[in-house]
Design a protein around this motif. Sequence first.
Motif, PDB file in Angstrom:
ATOM      1  N   MET A   1       1.023  -1.024  -0.110  1.00 16.86           N
ATOM      2  CA  MET A   1      -0.064   0.072  -0.075  1.00 16.86           C
ATOM      3  C   MET A   1       0.800   1.138  -0.020  1.00 16.86           C
ATOM      4  N   PRO A   2       0.427   2.283  -0.875  1.00 15.23           N
ATOM      5  CA  PRO A   2       1.407   3.426  -0.936  1.00 15.23           C
ATOM      6  C   PRO A   2       1.356   4.074   0.468  1.00 15.23           C
ATOM      7  N   LYS A   3       2.542   4.587   0.638  1.00 22.03           N
ATOM      8  CA  LYS A   3       2.960   5.257   2.182  1.00 22.03           C
ATOM      9  C   LYS A   3       3.329   6.802   1.894  1.00 22.03           C
ATOM     10  N   ALA A   4       2.871   7.735   2.900  1.00 25.55           N
ATOM     11  CA  ALA A   4       3.448   9.397   2.578  1.00 25.55           C
ATOM     12  C   ALA A   4       3.466   9.841   3.830  1.00 25.55           C
ATOM     13  N   GLU A   5       4.088  10.857   3.864  1.00 21.40           N
ATOM     14  CA  GLU A   5       4.150  11.547   5.089  1.00 21.40           C
ATOM     15  C   GLU A   5       3.880  13.125   4.547  1.00 21.40           C
ATOM     16  N   LEU A   6       2.915  13.709   5.534  1.00 29.90           N
ATOM     17  CA  LEU A   6       2.527  14.889   5.458  1.00 29.90           C
ATOM     18  C   LEU A   6       3.145  15.650   6.594  1.00 29.90           C
ATOM     19  N   MET A   7       3.938  16.655   6.058  1.00 29.89           N
ATOM     20  CA  MET A   7       4.709  17.382   7.053  1.00 29.89           C
ATOM     21  C   MET A   7       3.989  18.701   7.269  1.00 29.89           C
ATOM     22  N   VAL A  36      -9.091  10.585  10.371  1.00 30.67           N
ATOM     23  CA  VAL A  36      -9.226  10.813   9.013  1.00 30.67           C
ATOM     24  C   VAL A  36      -8.601   9.358   8.578  1.00 30.67           C
ATOM     25  N   PRO A  37      -9.492   8.489   7.688  1.00 30.45           N
ATOM     26  CA  PRO A  37      -8.981   7.265   7.171  1.00 30.45           C
ATOM     27  C   PRO A  37      -7.857   7.290   6.287  1.00 30.45           C
ATOM     28  N   GLY A  38      -6.855   6.566   6.659  1.00 26.93           N
ATOM     29  CA  GLY A  38      -5.517   6.354   6.037  1.00 26.93           C
ATOM     30  C   GLY A  38      -4.462   7.137   6.774  1.00 26.93           C
ATOM     31  N   LEU A  64       6.786  21.401  14.015  1.00 23.59           N
ATOM     32  CA  LEU A  64       6.584  20.629  12.982  1.00 23.59           C
ATOM     33  C   LEU A  64       5.697  19.375  13.354  1.00 23.59           C
ATOM     34  N   VAL A  65       4.792  18.846  12.749  1.00 22.34           N
ATOM     35  CA  VAL A  65       4.079  17.641  12.884  1.00 22.34           C
ATOM     36  C   VAL A  65       4.294  16.903  11.540  1.00 22.34           C
ATOM     37  N   ILE A  66       4.446  15.443  11.887  1.00 24.58           N
ATOM     38  CA  ILE A  66       4.629  14.547  10.732  1.00 24.58           C
ATOM     39  C   ILE A  66       3.437  13.415  10.910  1.00 24.58           C
ATOM     40  N   TYR A  67       2.566  13.611  10.016  1.00 20.77           N
ATOM     41  CA  TYR A  67       1.495  12.602   9.684  1.00 20.77           C
ATOM     42  C   TYR A  67       1.818  11.524   8.746  1.00 20.77           C
ATOM     43  N   ASP A  73      -4.315   5.831  -2.174  1.00 16.97           N
ATOM     44  CA  ASP A  73      -4.243   7.215  -2.725  1.00 16.97           C
ATOM     45  C   ASP A  73      -4.021   8.245  -1.739  1.00 16.97           C
ATOM     46  N   PRO A  74      -2.843   8.437  -1.303  1.00 15.35           N
ATOM     47  CA  PRO A  74      -2.416   9.468  -0.249  1.00 15.35           C
ATOM     48  C   PRO A  74      -2.841  10.811  -0.667  1.00 15.35           C
ATOM     49  N   GLN A  75      -2.834  11.314  -1.990  1.00 16.64           N
ATOM     50  CA  GLN A  75      -3.310  12.466  -2.376  1.00 16.64           C
ATOM     51  C   GLN A  75      -4.916  12.639  -1.980  1.00 16.64           C
ATOM     52  N   ALA A  76      -5.702  11.716  -2.111  1.00 16.54           N
ATOM     53  CA  ALA A  76      -7.057  11.703  -1.790  1.00 16.54           C
ATOM     54  C   ALA A  76      -7.175  11.926   0.030  1.00 16.54           C
ATOM     55  N   VAL A  77      -6.157  11.322   0.633  1.00 14.65           N
ATOM     56  CA  VAL A  77      -6.443  11.696   2.125  1.00 14.65           C
ATOM     57  C   VAL A  77      -5.714  13.011   2.360  1.00 14.65           C
ATOM     58  N   LEU A  78      -4.886  13.591   1.688  1.00 13.67           N
ATOM     59  CA  LEU A  78      -4.579  15.007   1.993  1.00 13.67           C
ATOM     60  C   LEU A  78      -5.826  15.770   1.506  1.00 13.67           C
ATOM     61  N   ALA A  79      -6.524  15.688   0.368  1.00 11.00           N
ATOM     62  CA  ALA A  79      -7.808  16.216   0.334  1.00 11.00           C
ATOM     63  C   ALA A  79      -8.767  16.217   1.201  1.00 11.00           C
ATOM     64  N   GLU A  80      -8.764  15.025   1.849  1.00 13.89           N
ATOM     65  CA  GLU A  80      -9.894  15.077   2.792  1.00 13.89           C
ATOM     66  C   GLU A  80      -9.646  15.833   4.036  1.00 13.89           C
ATOM     67  N   ILE A  81      -8.290  15.675   4.525  1.00 13.63           N
ATOM     68  CA  ILE A  81      -7.841  16.636   5.600  1.00 13.63           C
ATOM     69  C   ILE A  81      -8.228  17.978   5.383  1.00 13.63           C
ATOM     70  N   LEU A  82      -7.606  18.574   4.024  1.00 13.07           N
ATOM     71  CA  LEU A  82      -7.706  19.861   3.733  1.00 13.07           C
ATOM     72  C   LEU A  82      -9.166  20.380   3.841  1.00 13.07           C
ATOM     73  N   ARG A  83      -9.968  19.203   3.209  1.00 16.99           N
ATOM     74  CA  ARG A  83     -11.542  19.740   3.316  1.00 16.99           C
ATOM     75  C   ARG A  83     -12.130  19.793   4.778  1.00 16.99           C
ATOM     76  N   ARG A  84     -11.824  18.973   5.461  1.00 17.87           N
ATOM     77  CA  ARG A  84     -12.163  19.160   6.857  1.00 17.87           C
ATOM     78  C   ARG A  84     -11.475  20.264   7.788  1.00 17.87           C
TER      79      ARG A  84
END
Length: 119
Positions: A1-7, A36-38, A64-67, A73-84
């Motif tokens: 499963m793709p992995k990402a870090e949101l800083m 948020v799922p993911g 700094l927080v690292i999620y 689709d990590p970009q979809a997770v980011l979009a949901e974080i931004l939406r909320r």
Amino acid sequence: MPKAELMVFSSPVSPEREADFNQWYDEVHTPDVLAVPGVIAASRLVASDVQPTPEPCPGGHRHLVIYTIEAPDPQAVLAEILRRGRGGEWDMGDALDLVERQPISVLYETNSRRQIGAP
């Protein structure tokens, strides 16, 4: 499963509000983001007073927080974080500086199937 870090680099509205900022981040915001799922983990860090280069912190932010995101689709997770966050679903508190030094967010996606140092 793709992995990402949101800083996310951020700051309190003033040095006097740092304790309120940390309490809000630890007790309110981080649990909201972890729901948020993911989003599977979060680590909060503060810049050390000793740095290898002058002005090392993006935007002058010391926090700094690292999620960690694990999702197809990590970009979809980011979009949901931004939406909320932008849609008013979350309590953004009053200790986070959203005016003078707005938070800086950067999504880093894994570019290798093998982690460095792993067998």
